[in-house]
Design a protein around this motif. Sequence first.
Motif, PDB file in Angstrom:
ATOM      1  N   ALA A  21     -67.892 -50.337 -32.169  1.00  0.00           N
ATOM      2  CA  ALA A  21     -68.724 -49.154 -32.407  1.00  0.00           C
ATOM      3  C   ALA A  21     -68.670 -48.250 -31.193  1.00  0.00           C
ATOM      4  N   THR A  22     -69.005 -46.984 -31.403  1.00  0.00           N
ATOM      5  CA  THR A  22     -69.064 -46.018 -30.312  1.00  0.00           C
ATOM      6  C   THR A  22     -70.436 -45.366 -30.299  1.00  0.00           C
ATOM      7  N   SER A  23     -70.787 -44.838 -29.143  1.00  0.00           N
ATOM      8  CA  SER A  23     -72.060 -44.152 -28.996  1.00  0.00           C
ATOM      9  C   SER A  23     -72.046 -42.840 -29.770  1.00  0.00           C
ATOM     10  N   ILE A  24     -73.186 -42.473 -30.327  1.00  0.00           N
ATOM     11  CA  ILE A  24     -73.282 -41.183 -31.019  1.00  0.00           C
ATOM     12  C   ILE A  24     -73.200 -40.038 -30.017  1.00  0.00           C
ATOM     13  N   TYR A  25     -73.352 -40.363 -28.721  1.00  0.00           N
ATOM     14  CA  TYR A  25     -73.276 -39.339 -27.686  1.00  0.00           C
ATOM     15  C   TYR A  25     -71.889 -39.208 -27.086  1.00  0.00           C
ATOM     16  N   GLU A  26     -70.931 -40.061 -27.548  1.00  0.00           N
ATOM     17  CA  GLU A  26     -69.523 -39.975 -27.166  1.00  0.00           C
ATOM     18  C   GLU A  26     -69.330 -40.056 -25.652  1.00  0.00           C
ATOM     19  N   PHE A  27     -70.172 -40.846 -24.994  1.00  0.00           N
ATOM     20  CA  PHE A  27     -70.016 -41.027 -23.552  1.00  0.00           C
ATOM     21  C   PHE A  27     -68.636 -41.562 -23.215  1.00  0.00           C
ATOM     22  N   GLY A  28     -68.157 -42.477 -24.028  1.00  0.00           N
ATOM     23  CA  GLY A  28     -66.887 -43.117 -23.729  1.00  0.00           C
ATOM     24  C   GLY A  28     -65.710 -42.179 -23.773  1.00  0.00           C
ATOM     25  N   ASN A  29     -65.883 -40.989 -24.352  1.00  0.00           N
ATOM     26  CA  ASN A  29     -64.783 -40.041 -24.434  1.00  0.00           C
ATOM     27  C   ASN A  29     -64.744 -39.068 -23.269  1.00  0.00           C
ATOM     28  N   ILE A  30     -65.660 -39.224 -22.311  1.00  0.00           N
ATOM     29  CA  ILE A  30     -65.657 -38.343 -21.157  1.00  0.00           C
ATOM     30  C   ILE A  30     -64.431 -38.654 -20.305  1.00  0.00           C
ATOM     31  N   PRO A  31     -63.548 -37.696 -20.052  1.00  0.00           N
ATOM     32  CA  PRO A  31     -62.339 -37.979 -19.270  1.00  0.00           C
ATOM     33  C   PRO A  31     -62.668 -38.329 -17.836  1.00  0.00           C
ATOM     34  N   ILE A  32     -61.777 -39.088 -17.205  1.00  0.00           N
ATOM     35  CA  ILE A  32     -62.042 -39.521 -15.847  1.00  0.00           C
ATOM     36  C   ILE A  32     -62.130 -38.335 -14.896  1.00  0.00           C
ATOM     37  N   GLU A  33     -61.406 -37.248 -15.203  1.00  0.00           N
ATOM     38  CA  GLU A  33     -61.477 -36.064 -14.347  1.00  0.00           C
ATOM     39  C   GLU A  33     -62.914 -35.532 -14.261  1.00  0.00           C
ATOM     40  N   THR A  34     -63.628 -35.581 -15.391  1.00  0.00           N
ATOM     41  CA  THR A  34     -65.022 -35.135 -15.407  1.00  0.00           C
ATOM     42  C   THR A  34     -65.894 -36.084 -14.610  1.00  0.00           C
ATOM     43  N   ARG A  35     -65.644 -37.391 -14.755  1.00  0.00           N
ATOM     44  CA  ARG A  35     -66.440 -38.378 -14.025  1.00  0.00           C
ATOM     45  C   ARG A  35     -66.183 -38.286 -12.525  1.00  0.00           C
ATOM     46  N   ILE A  36     -64.960 -37.947 -12.137  1.00  0.00           N
ATOM     47  CA  ILE A  36     -64.636 -37.791 -10.715  1.00  0.00           C
ATOM     48  C   ILE A  36     -65.474 -36.678 -10.100  1.00  0.00           C
ATOM     49  N   ILE A  88     -47.672 -49.093  -7.187  1.00  0.00           N
ATOM     50  CA  ILE A  88     -48.444 -49.124  -8.429  1.00  0.00           C
ATOM     51  C   ILE A  88     -48.212 -50.456  -9.123  1.00  0.00           C
ATOM     52  N   THR A  89     -49.298 -51.107  -9.522  1.00  0.00           N
ATOM     53  CA  THR A  89     -49.161 -52.356 -10.262  1.00  0.00           C
ATOM     54  C   THR A  89     -48.546 -52.080 -11.625  1.00  0.00           C
ATOM     55  N   GLY A  90     -47.802 -53.018 -12.139  1.00  0.00           N
ATOM     56  CA  GLY A  90     -47.270 -52.880 -13.488  1.00  0.00           C
ATOM     57  C   GLY A  90     -48.334 -53.215 -14.511  1.00  0.00           C
ATOM     58  N   GLY A  91     -48.036 -52.976 -15.774  1.00  0.00           N
ATOM     59  CA  GLY A  91     -48.982 -53.326 -16.827  1.00  0.00           C
ATOM     60  C   GLY A  91     -49.119 -52.267 -17.889  1.00  0.00           C
ATOM     61  N   GLN A  92     -50.138 -52.413 -18.694  1.00  0.00           N
ATOM     62  CA  GLN A  92     -50.398 -51.521 -19.827  1.00  0.00           C
ATOM     63  C   GLN A  92     -51.368 -50.421 -19.433  1.00  0.00           C
ATOM     64  N   LEU A  93     -51.078 -49.206 -19.867  1.00  0.00           N
ATOM     65  CA  LEU A  93     -51.922 -48.055 -19.527  1.00  0.00           C
ATOM     66  C   LEU A  93     -53.202 -48.044 -20.352  1.00  0.00           C
ATOM     67  N   ASN A  94     -54.310 -47.867 -19.644  1.00  0.00           N
ATOM     68  CA  ASN A  94     -55.598 -47.600 -20.286  1.00  0.00           C
ATOM     69  C   ASN A  94     -55.855 -46.105 -20.107  1.00  0.00           C
ATOM     70  N   PRO A  95     -55.590 -45.279 -21.129  1.00  0.00           N
ATOM     71  CA  PRO A  95     -55.690 -43.823 -20.956  1.00  0.00           C
ATOM     72  C   PRO A  95     -57.115 -43.345 -20.694  1.00  0.00           C
ATOM     73  N   GLY A  96     -58.126 -44.092 -21.152  1.00  0.00           N
ATOM     74  CA  GLY A  96     -59.506 -43.679 -20.931  1.00  0.00           C
ATOM     75  C   GLY A  96     -59.883 -43.685 -19.469  1.00  0.00           C
ATOM     76  N   ASN A  97     -59.355 -44.655 -18.735  1.00  0.00           N
ATOM     77  CA  ASN A  97     -59.693 -44.794 -17.319  1.00  0.00           C
ATOM     78  C   ASN A  97     -58.502 -44.457 -16.425  1.00  0.00           C
ATOM     79  N   MET A  98     -57.388 -44.086 -17.036  1.00  0.00           N
ATOM     80  CA  MET A  98     -56.154 -43.808 -16.301  1.00  0.00           C
ATOM     81  C   MET A  98     -55.819 -44.951 -15.346  1.00  0.00           C
ATOM     82  N   SER A  99     -55.956 -46.182 -15.870  1.00  0.00           N
ATOM     83  CA  SER A  99     -55.674 -47.365 -15.071  1.00  0.00           C
ATOM     84  C   SER A  99     -54.611 -48.207 -15.760  1.00  0.00           C
ATOM     85  N   ILE A 100     -54.055 -49.149 -14.996  1.00  0.00           N
ATOM     86  CA  ILE A 100     -53.060 -50.067 -15.524  1.00  0.00           C
ATOM     87  C   ILE A 100     -53.682 -51.451 -15.526  1.00  0.00           C
TER      88      ILE A 100
END
Length: 257
Positions: free
Chosen positions: A59-74, A141-153
């Motif tokens: 499930a996701t929040s009705i406030y869509e917090f999880g969709n806030i890009p990392i650039e905004t959080r920075i 940079i560590t290898g691995g799978q990209l998490n686009p929400g957090n721009m992390s691997i």
Amino acid sequence: MGKIIAAERQKEILKLLHDNGSVKIGQLADYFEVSRETIRRDLSYLTEIGAAQRSHGGATSIYEFGNIPIETRINKDADIKTKLCEKALEFIPQTGVIYLDSGSTIVHMAQLLAQRAGCTIVTSSLSAANVLLNSDNTTIITGGQLNPGNMSIEGFQTTSFINTLKVAVSFLGTNGFEQHKGPAVSDFTDAHTKQAILPNAKINVVISDSSKASTSALVQYASWRDIDYFITDSNLPKPMYDMISEMTKVILVDVNS
């Protein structure tokens, strides 16, 4: 977590949604120690009353917090994050390898390190790596799978690579630590990445603004006893300061002046 009644569990699910933006059925089942079917019923009920939105696998929040890009959080509370990271610079060794975690606060650490030269920096954050791109440092940079929400691997390749390392200091973030006895994050994969570096760093430093003291992230990735230093601002509530200080060294930075 011990067994609790449905109403209390649903209330806690809503808090996790508010704090993290989204939740997964499997993670909630593990967290509450109940069946996946029980969690599905909880999420169906919360969706029916308009408190949450169902998504694939959770499930996701009705406030869509999880969709806030990392650039905004920075950019959120950027001055505070920069002051905290300036204090953290005191732990940078003359020689040795530095590990930078993912997350918005750690990107501010990368911005400060980009003004230096001669450092060897390992990171699982593409945002941090991008900041360091044209610096006079060696960036790995560590290898691995990209998490686009957090721009992390993240993932198995990431943890396998980290397990081969020995670093002088690691700088770690947290999504919140209310109700926990240590720093916590929003998903298990991120927690696994952080857990991998802990035994391989001579010094582990968590950097976080005090607002995370009132945020309850899903999974604790370490005890405060596993952390050597916790750098936060002077607005940290005293009861929280007292509790954490019993387990690690808390460094308060005055951000009000």
